[in-house]
Design a protein around this motif. Sequence first.
Motif, PDB file in Angstrom:
ATOM      1  N   TYR A  79       0.823  -1.207   0.000  1.00  0.00           N
ATOM      2  CA  TYR A  79       0.000   0.000   0.000  1.00  0.00           C
ATOM      3  C   TYR A  79       0.860   1.261   0.000  1.00  0.00           C
ATOM      4  O   TYR A  79       0.620   2.179  -0.784  1.00  0.00           O
ATOM      5  N   TRP A  80       1.860   1.305   0.884  1.00  0.00           N
ATOM      6  CA  TRP A  80       2.656   2.524   1.038  1.00  0.00           C
ATOM      7  C   TRP A  80       3.765   2.657   0.000  1.00  0.00           C
ATOM      8  O   TRP A  80       4.052   3.748  -0.463  1.00  0.00           O
ATOM      9  N   ASP A  82       4.386   0.348  -2.964  1.00  0.00           N
ATOM     10  CA  ASP A  82       3.986   0.025  -4.339  1.00  0.00           C
ATOM     11  C   ASP A  82       2.684   0.708  -4.759  1.00  0.00           C
ATOM     12  O   ASP A  82       2.246   0.558  -5.897  1.00  0.00           O
ATOM     13  N   LYS A  83       2.052   1.398  -3.831  1.00  0.00           N
ATOM     14  CA  LYS A  83       0.793   2.116  -4.099  1.00  0.00           C
ATOM     15  C   LYS A  83      -0.311   1.180  -4.599  1.00  0.00           C
ATOM     16  O   LYS A  83      -1.092   1.506  -5.482  1.00  0.00           O
ATOM     17  N   LYS A  84      -0.365  -0.032  -4.000  1.00  0.00           N
ATOM     18  CA  LYS A  84      -1.381  -1.032  -4.356  1.00  0.00           C
ATOM     19  C   LYS A  84      -2.310  -1.212  -3.153  1.00  0.00           C
ATOM     20  O   LYS A  84      -1.898  -1.687  -2.100  1.00  0.00           O
ATOM     21  N   LYS A  85      -3.538  -0.762  -3.302  1.00  0.00           N
ATOM     22  CA  LYS A  85      -4.521  -0.876  -2.222  1.00  0.00           C
ATOM     23  C   LYS A  85      -5.007  -2.321  -2.133  1.00  0.00           C
ATOM     24  O   LYS A  85      -5.411  -2.909  -3.145  1.00  0.00           O
TER      25      LYS A  85
END
Length: 109
Positions: A79-80, A82-85
Amino acid sequence: MIDTISSLGLFFFAALLEITGGYLIWRWLKNHQGKILGLVGGLILFSYGIIMTFQPENFGKVYAAYGGFFVISSLFWGYWIDKKKPDKFEIIGSVVVLIGVAVIFYFPR
């Protein structure tokens, strides 16, 4: 209670070390970035192995419980960094894993 808090801190610190070390090696090999990333990643992974020895239980129990912390920490990393929720199934699975960790490591015997 202090022992539980210390143990949780060790698990999360170990997860941070393992994920960071693995990520640096990933970038070195998969993204063809500098060998220094691989070396630093390997040293961080070595540190992770040392931190795990500070847990009060036996190897098998510690590493089985640690797996749950790794799952949760990996999703936070994704999330933080790789910006993958995470989707709802990743969140549900993580909760299931954490319940398992609590049973394995923290329930009184």
